[in-house]
Write a protein that holds these residues in place. Structure first.
Motif, PDB file in Angstrom:
ATOM      1  N   ALA A 138      -4.336   1.596  19.086  1.00 25.27           N
ATOM      2  CA  ALA A 138      -5.668   1.296  18.558  1.00 25.27           C
ATOM      3  C   ALA A 138      -5.996  -0.183  18.741  1.00 25.27           C
ATOM      4  N   LEU A 139      -5.038  -1.057  18.472  1.00 27.97           N
ATOM      5  CA  LEU A 139      -5.278  -2.487  18.668  1.00 27.97           C
ATOM      6  C   LEU A 139      -5.559  -2.805  20.132  1.00 27.97           C
ATOM      7  N   ALA A 140      -4.806  -2.187  21.016  1.00 21.70           N
ATOM      8  CA  ALA A 140      -5.009  -2.414  22.447  1.00 21.70           C
ATOM      9  C   ALA A 140      -6.401  -1.951  22.886  1.00 21.70           C
ATOM     10  N   GLY A 141      -6.973  -0.990  22.170  1.00 20.79           N
ATOM     11  CA  GLY A 141      -8.310  -0.498  22.464  1.00 20.79           C
ATOM     12  C   GLY A 141      -9.407  -1.317  21.789  1.00 20.79           C
ATOM     13  N   ARG A 142      -9.050  -2.487  21.288  1.00 20.68           N
ATOM     14  CA  ARG A 142      -9.996  -3.403  20.637  1.00 20.68           C
ATOM     15  C   ARG A 142     -10.594  -2.810  19.363  1.00 20.68           C
ATOM     16  N   ASN A 143      -9.734  -2.137  18.604  1.00 24.76           N
ATOM     17  CA  ASN A 143     -10.147  -1.531  17.345  1.00 24.76           C
ATOM     18  C   ASN A 143      -9.496  -2.237  16.174  1.00 24.76           C
ATOM     19  N   ILE A 144      -9.978  -1.923  14.979  1.00 25.53           N
ATOM     20  CA  ILE A 144      -9.298  -2.317  13.754  1.00 25.53           C
ATOM     21  C   ILE A 144      -8.746  -1.041  13.137  1.00 25.53           C
ATOM     22  N   CYS A 145      -7.703  -1.168  12.338  1.00 20.45           N
ATOM     23  CA  CYS A 145      -6.964   0.000  11.867  1.00 20.45           C
ATOM     24  C   CYS A 145      -6.931   0.090  10.349  1.00 20.45           C
ATOM     25  N   MET A 146      -7.149   1.307   9.845  1.00 19.87           N
ATOM     26  CA  MET A 146      -6.898   1.613   8.439  1.00 19.87           C
ATOM     27  C   MET A 146      -5.531   2.285   8.409  1.00 19.87           C
ATOM     28  N   LYS A 174       4.171   7.104   3.833  1.00 20.67           N
ATOM     29  CA  LYS A 174       4.999   5.948   4.186  1.00 20.67           C
ATOM     30  C   LYS A 174       4.169   4.849   4.819  1.00 20.67           C
ATOM     31  N   CYS A 175       4.641   3.631   4.699  1.00 21.48           N
ATOM     32  CA  CYS A 175       4.044   2.479   5.361  1.00 21.48           C
ATOM     33  C   CYS A 175       4.125   2.701   6.876  1.00 21.48           C
ATOM     34  N   PHE A 176       3.032   2.442   7.564  1.00 29.85           N
ATOM     35  CA  PHE A 176       2.981   2.658   9.008  1.00 29.85           C
ATOM     36  C   PHE A 176       3.978   1.784   9.761  1.00 29.85           C
ATOM     37  N   HIS A 177       4.388   0.668   9.165  1.00 32.11           N
ATOM     38  CA  HIS A 177       5.275  -0.263   9.863  1.00 32.11           C
ATOM     39  C   HIS A 177       6.736  -0.125   9.456  1.00 32.11           C
ATOM     40  N   CYS A 178       7.025  -0.230   8.172  1.00 29.82           N
ATOM     41  CA  CYS A 178       8.427  -0.290   7.744  1.00 29.82           C
ATOM     42  C   CYS A 178       8.976   1.037   7.244  1.00 29.82           C
ATOM     43  N   GLY A 179       8.101   2.001   6.938  1.00 29.24           N
ATOM     44  CA  GLY A 179       8.564   3.302   6.476  1.00 29.24           C
ATOM     45  C   GLY A 179       8.839   3.389   4.988  1.00 29.24           C
ATOM     46  N   GLU A 180       8.654   2.286   4.266  1.00 26.39           N
ATOM     47  CA  GLU A 180       8.796   2.324   2.810  1.00 26.39           C
ATOM     48  C   GLU A 180       7.588   3.059   2.209  1.00 26.39           C
ATOM     49  N   PRO A 181       7.671   3.479   0.951  1.00 28.99           N
ATOM     50  CA  PRO A 181       6.518   4.156   0.349  1.00 28.99           C
ATOM     51  C   PRO A 181       5.263   3.277   0.395  1.00 28.99           C
ATOM     52  N   ALA A 182       4.159   3.870   0.828  1.00 29.51           N
ATOM     53  CA  ALA A 182       2.883   3.150   0.893  1.00 29.51           C
ATOM     54  C   ALA A 182       2.302   3.004  -0.507  1.00 29.51           C
ATOM     55  N   LYS A 183       1.750   1.841  -0.780  1.00 32.14           N
ATOM     56  CA  LYS A 183       1.122   1.579  -2.072  1.00 32.14           C
ATOM     57  C   LYS A 183      -0.393   1.477  -1.951  1.00 32.14           C
ATOM     58  N   VAL A 184      -0.885   1.090  -0.765  1.00 35.19           N
ATOM     59  CA  VAL A 184      -2.320   0.921  -0.527  1.00 35.19           C
ATOM     60  C   VAL A 184      -2.647   1.342   0.907  1.00 35.19           C
ATOM     61  N   THR A 185      -3.933   1.443   1.173  1.00 32.58           N
ATOM     62  CA  THR A 185      -4.410   1.575   2.544  1.00 32.58           C
ATOM     63  C   THR A 185      -5.099   0.249   2.856  1.00 32.58           C
ATOM     64  N   ALA A 186      -4.695  -0.382   3.946  1.00 31.45           N
ATOM     65  CA  ALA A 186      -5.232  -1.698   4.305  1.00 31.45           C
ATOM     66  C   ALA A 186      -5.897  -1.659   5.665  1.00 31.45           C
ATOM     67  N   LEU A 187      -6.841  -2.559   5.836  1.00 30.96           N
ATOM     68  CA  LEU A 187      -7.524  -2.729   7.100  1.00 30.96           C
ATOM     69  C   LEU A 187      -6.799  -3.823   7.871  1.00 30.96           C
ATOM     70  N   TRP A 188      -6.386  -3.503   9.090  1.00 32.11           N
ATOM     71  CA  TRP A 188      -5.631  -4.433   9.928  1.00 32.11           C
ATOM     72  C   TRP A 188      -6.411  -4.737  11.194  1.00 32.11           C
ATOM     73  N   GLY A 189      -6.233  -5.936  11.705  1.00 31.70           N
ATOM     74  CA  GLY A 189      -6.851  -6.317  12.964  1.00 31.70           C
ATOM     75  C   GLY A 189      -6.094  -7.466  13.593  1.00 31.70           C
ATOM     76  N   ARG A 190      -6.629  -7.962  14.671  1.00 31.49           N
ATOM     77  CA  ARG A 190      -5.992  -9.061  15.390  1.00 31.49           C
ATOM     78  C   ARG A 190      -6.376 -10.406  14.795  1.00 31.49           C
ATOM     79  N   SER A 191      -5.450 -11.337  14.876  1.00 34.58           N
ATOM     80  CA  SER A 191      -5.754 -12.736  14.585  1.00 34.58           C
ATOM     81  C   SER A 191      -5.646 -13.481  15.907  1.00 34.58           C
ATOM     82  N   TYR A 192      -6.496 -14.465  16.077  1.00 31.78           N
ATOM     83  CA  TYR A 192      -6.514 -15.200  17.349  1.00 31.78           C
ATOM     84  C   TYR A 192      -6.363 -16.671  17.128  1.00 31.78           C
TER      85      TYR A 192
END
Length: 107
Positions: free
Chosen positions: A25-33, A89-107
Motif C-alpha cells: 500500500a505504501l509503495a502505491g502512494r497510499n496511507i494505511c489504516m 494482532k499488530c500489523f508489524h510486531c504481532g502483539e495484541p493490537a490496542k488501536v487502529t492507527a493511520l500510517w504514512g510516509r515521512s520525508y
C-alpha cells in the motif's frame, strides 16, 4: 472542491493487517489504516524497517524514476476507532493490537 478532495484522500486510504500488505500500500502512494499495539518501540522499528525495504526495492527496480523511500510513521490515531476483534494482532510486531492507527510516509 471539498468533496473532490475528500474523495481523493479516501481513495488512498487502505485497510491493512499485515506487513506485506502495508508495504504494498505504501509503495502505491497510499496511507494505511492498520491495527497497532500502540508501543513506541514498535513504531520506531516499523519506521526503520520500512525505510530499509523501500530503499532496497528501489535499488532492485533499477528504474529511471525513483520510488518513494521515506520511512513510515504513525500519522494519527483516529478519535473514532473501529472495534477491534478479539485476537487482532499488530500489523508489524504481532502483539495484541490496542488501536487502529493511520500510517504514512515521512520525508
Amino acid at each position: 472542491m471539498f468533496d473532490k478532495a475528500l474523495q481523493a484522500r479516501l481513495s488512498h486510504v487502505k485497510d491493512v493487517d499485515n506487513w506485506k500488505d502495508f508495504m504494498e500500500a505504501l509503495a502505491g502512494r497510499n496511507i494505511c489504516m492498520a491495527p497497532w499495539c500502540n508501543v513506541q518501540q514498535c513504531e520506531i522499528d516499523a519506521k526503520e524497517k520500512s525505510k530499509e525495504e523501500s530503499t532496497k526495492a528501489m535499488e532492485e527496480a533499477n528504474e529511471e524514476e525513483a520510488q518513494l523511500t521515506g520511512a513510515a510513521k504513525t500519522l494519527c490515531i483516529p478519535h473514532k476507532q473501529p472495534e477491534l476483534k478479539e485476537g487482532t494482532k499488530c500489523f508489524h510486531c504481532g502483539e495484541p493490537a490496542k488501536v487502529t492507527a493511520l500510517w504514512g510516509r515521512s520525508y
